[in-house]
Design an enzyme around this catalytic site. Structure first.
Site, PDB file in Angstrom:
ATOM      1  N   ALA A   1       0.877  -1.162   0.000  1.00 30.55           N
ATOM      2  CA  ALA A   1       0.000   0.000   0.000  1.00 30.55           C
ATOM      3  C   ALA A   1       0.921   1.220   0.000  1.00 30.55           C
ATOM      4  O   ALA A   1       2.059   1.157   0.481  1.00 30.55           O
ATOM      5  CB  ALA A   1      -0.885  -0.018   1.228  1.00 30.55           C
TER       6      ALA A   1
ATOM      7  N   GLY B   1       0.575  -4.844   1.007  1.00 27.74           N
ATOM      8  CA  GLY B   1      -0.603  -4.927   0.141  1.00 27.74           C
ATOM      9  C   GLY B   1      -0.339  -5.705  -1.140  1.00 27.74           C
ATOM     10  O   GLY B   1      -1.277  -6.262  -1.733  1.00 27.74           O
TER      11      GLY B   1
ATOM     12  N   GLU C   1      -0.707  -9.241  -0.183  1.00 25.20           N
ATOM     13  CA  GLU C   1      -2.137  -9.453   0.056  1.00 25.20           C
ATOM     14  C   GLU C   1      -2.909  -9.577  -1.265  1.00 25.20           C
ATOM     15  O   GLU C   1      -3.821 -10.394  -1.384  1.00 25.20           O
ATOM     16  CB  GLU C   1      -2.696  -8.307   0.903  1.00 25.20           C
TER      17      GLU C   1
ATOM     18  N   GLU D   1       4.280  -4.793   7.715  1.00 24.84           N
ATOM     19  CA  GLU D   1       3.501  -3.714   8.336  1.00 24.84           C
ATOM     20  C   GLU D   1       3.928  -3.395   9.763  1.00 24.84           C
ATOM     21  O   GLU D   1       3.902  -2.232  10.176  1.00 24.84           O
ATOM     22  CB  GLU D   1       2.001  -4.064   8.335  1.00 24.84           C
TER      23      GLU D   1
HETATM   24  N1  DAK Z   1       4.613   3.092  -0.949  1.00 23.03           N
HETATM   25  C1  DAK Z   1       4.973   4.199  -1.586  1.00 23.03           C
HETATM   26  N2  DAK Z   1       6.063   4.329  -2.333  1.00 23.03           N
HETATM   27  C2  DAK Z   1       6.861   3.273  -2.422  1.00 23.03           C
HETATM   28  C3  DAK Z   1       6.554   2.040  -1.767  1.00 23.03           C
HETATM   29  C4  DAK Z   1       5.360   1.968  -1.008  1.00 23.03           C
HETATM   30  N3  DAK Z   1       4.944   0.863  -0.395  1.00 23.03           N
HETATM   31  N4  DAK Z   1       7.543   1.180  -2.032  1.00 23.03           N
HETATM   32  C5  DAK Z   1       8.409   1.824  -2.830  1.00 23.03           C
HETATM   33  N5  DAK Z   1       8.006   3.069  -3.061  1.00 23.03           N
HETATM   34  C6  DAK Z   1       8.676   4.107  -3.854  1.00 23.03           C
HETATM   35  C7  DAK Z   1       9.895   4.651  -3.132  1.00 23.03           C
HETATM   36  O1  DAK Z   1       9.503   5.645  -2.212  1.00 23.03           O
HETATM   37  C8  DAK Z   1      10.689   5.215  -4.275  1.00 23.03           C
HETATM   38  O2  DAK Z   1      10.147   6.471  -4.666  1.00 23.03           O
HETATM   39  P1  DAK Z   1      11.091   7.733  -4.975  1.00 23.03           P
HETATM   40  O3  DAK Z   1      11.894   7.919  -3.738  1.00 23.03           O
HETATM   41  O4  DAK Z   1      11.901   7.281  -6.165  1.00 23.03           O
HETATM   42  O5  DAK Z   1      10.124   8.831  -5.276  1.00 23.03           O
HETATM   43  C9  DAK Z   1      10.410   4.241  -5.403  1.00 23.03           C
HETATM   44  O6  DAK Z   1       9.220   3.538  -5.051  1.00 23.03           O
HETATM   45  C10 DAK Z   1      11.518   3.197  -5.570  1.00 23.03           C
HETATM   46  O7  DAK Z   1      11.751   2.582  -4.312  1.00 23.03           O
HETATM   47  P2  DAK Z   1      13.208   2.482  -3.633  1.00 23.03           P
HETATM   48  O8  DAK Z   1      14.070   3.590  -4.105  1.00 23.03           O
HETATM   49  O9  DAK Z   1      12.990   2.343  -2.172  1.00 23.03           O
HETATM   50  O10 DAK Z   1      13.709   1.123  -4.283  1.00 23.03           O
HETATM   51  P3  DAK Z   1      14.726   0.073  -3.630  1.00 23.03           P
HETATM   52  O11 DAK Z   1      14.998  -0.898  -4.714  1.00 23.03           O
HETATM   53  O12 DAK Z   1      15.842   0.759  -2.945  1.00 23.03           O
HETATM   54  O13 DAK Z   1      13.872  -0.671  -2.487  1.00 23.03           O
HETATM   55  C11 DAK Z   1      11.907  -1.787  -1.565  1.00 23.03           C
HETATM   56  C12 DAK Z   1      12.760  -1.465  -2.832  1.00 23.03           C
HETATM   57  C13 DAK Z   1      10.628  -2.497  -2.033  1.00 23.03           C
HETATM   58  C14 DAK Z   1      12.704  -2.750  -0.656  1.00 23.03           C
HETATM   59  C15 DAK Z   1      11.629  -0.481  -0.804  1.00 23.03           C
HETATM   60  O14 DAK Z   1      11.058   0.431  -1.714  1.00 23.03           O
HETATM   61  C16 DAK Z   1      10.663  -0.676   0.318  1.00 23.03           C
HETATM   62  O15 DAK Z   1      11.037  -1.155   1.403  1.00 23.03           O
HETATM   63  N6  DAK Z   1       9.400  -0.272   0.093  1.00 23.03           N
HETATM   64  C17 DAK Z   1       8.383  -0.344   1.124  1.00 23.03           C
HETATM   65  C18 DAK Z   1       7.940  -1.791   1.263  1.00 23.03           C
HETATM   66  C19 DAK Z   1       6.885  -1.909   2.309  1.00 23.03           C
HETATM   67  O16 DAK Z   1       7.103  -1.712   3.515  1.00 23.03           O
HETATM   68  N7  DAK Z   1       5.701  -2.320   1.869  1.00 23.03           N
HETATM   69  C20 DAK Z   1       4.603  -2.566   2.703  1.00 23.03           C
HETATM   70  C21 DAK Z   1       3.852  -1.329   2.773  1.00 23.03           C
HETATM   71  S1  DAK Z   1       2.688  -1.422   4.102  1.00 23.03           S
HETATM   72  C22 DAK Z   1      -4.082  -0.663   6.199  1.00 23.03           C
HETATM   73  C23 DAK Z   1      -4.181  -0.766   4.847  1.00 23.03           C
HETATM   74  C24 DAK Z   1      -3.174  -1.359   4.158  1.00 23.03           C
HETATM   75  C25 DAK Z   1      -2.068  -1.802   4.789  1.00 23.03           C
HETATM   76  C26 DAK Z   1      -1.960  -1.673   6.154  1.00 23.03           C
HETATM   77  C27 DAK Z   1      -2.964  -1.125   6.856  1.00 23.03           C
HETATM   78  N8  DAK Z   1      -5.063   0.001   6.914  1.00 23.03           N
HETATM   79  C28 DAK Z   1      -5.804   1.002   6.236  1.00 23.03           C
HETATM   80  C29 DAK Z   1      -5.277  -0.266   8.287  1.00 23.03           C
HETATM   81  C30 DAK Z   1      -0.993  -2.284   4.034  1.00 23.03           C
HETATM   82  C31 DAK Z   1       0.222  -1.833   4.327  1.00 23.03           C
HETATM   83  C32 DAK Z   1       1.316  -2.010   3.455  1.00 23.03           C
HETATM   84  O17 DAK Z   1       1.223  -2.498   2.345  1.00 23.03           O
END
Ligand code: DAK
Length: 261
Positions: A67, A112, A115, A135
């Protein structure tokens, strides 16, 4: 097929392919992207020419990196609840649609993204894929069904390990724990998925649909109820032209020509 800002939707040979298309943000899911996924999935559900849906991500790095964290960071509790309900609704649309949905995971499937893949009927991934529910590292819990689907797929203990640690696992570990059905080279991913999907398309579409319903509904029911569900759907197959054609073709030693009727 319709035009969407955040997803691409195309169909050929009765196979629809939905590509999440925000590669610069690693296909992260914001509200507009979720709404596009839902509208595109509904279009496929209603399209007579689409028998199966493949979901994948644009670019070479990510299926969906989660997400959208920048979008979520500013949400109020009420907005967060609404966002979770929206995602859950979109993923339930995929899970319950009367056609098989296959996730072709081609890179990061985190939060997400994992998911979304789990809401599909099964997952085939490329060697460079990574899965996880990180998360807890962001101070939240999965909001799009991850805490419910992950234990149903990999069992509660492995699901708890992944949910509590937030650890990211690679494709081979995902295969080992039964999260994905197979791991392919990145080059061959779509070819392998398409081959598998063509097999599905060559079968009786009504019986494929009943199989999906039987598994999904049966998994939530006790054994007696689920056996009744199976018997009822088995009976209903005998109201279709496909059953007559399938059995006739077998007896005539030829390939069945199913019409989905
Ligand atoms: N959201 C937004 N932008 C994201 C993103 C994300 N999840 N993942 C990557 N990006 C963006 C980065 O910010 C970056 O943007 P710029 O800085 O270039 O503008 C671009 O994509 C490229 O990412 P990186 O530069 O970070 O690329 P790397 O290869 O260095 O790293 C990575 C890749 C996938 C390891 C890293 O980007 C990362 O750790 N991303 C976050 C992964 C993450 O934690 N995903 C889970 C998100 S939490 C809920 C509803 C939904 C959810 C929870 C609660 N409620 C409403 C209660 C769900 C939650 C989630 O999904």
């Amino acid at each position: 097929m319709g035009n969407y800002s955040n997803v691409l939707l195309e169909t050929s040979d009765n196979i629809a392919t939905l590509t999440i298309n925000r590669p610069k943000a690693l296909n992260a899911l914001n509200k507009d992207t979720l709404l596009d996924i839902k509208a595109a999935a509904q279009e496929v559900a209603e399209d007579e020419n689409s028998h199966v849906l493949i979901i994948t991500g644009a670019g070479e790095k990510a299926f969906v990196a989660g997400a959208d964290i920048s979008f979520m960071s500013k949400m109020t509790p009420q907005q967060a609840r609404e966002f979770a309900l929206l995602g859950q609704d979109v993923f339930r649309t995929i899970e319950t649609m009367g056609k098989p949905v296959i996730a072709a995971v081609n890179g990061f499937a985190l939060g997400g993204g994992c998911e979304l893949a789990m809401a599909c009927d099964f997952i085939i991934c490329s060697e460079n894929s990574k899965f996880g529910q990180p998360e807890v590292g962001l101070g939240v819990i999965p909001g799009f069904g991850g805490s419910q689907r992950l234990p149903r797929i990999v069992g509660s203990n492995m699901a708890k390990q992944l949910l509590f640690t937030g650890e990211i696992i690679d494709a081979n570990e995902a295969l080992r724990i039964g999260l994905v059905n197979s791991v392919e080279t990145a080059d061959q991913l779509m070819e392998v998925v398409t081959k598998k999907v063509k097999k599905i398309v060559s079968n009786g579409q009504i019986s494929v649909r009943y199989c999906k319903e039987a598994v999904n509904e049966g998994m939530e029911a006790d054994i007696d109820r689920s056996m009744t569900l199976e018997a009822n759907s088995f009976g209903l197959c005998f109201a279709t032209e496909d059953q007559k054609e399938g059995m006739k073709a077998f007896l005539e030693k030829r390939k069945a020509q199913f019409k989905g009727k």
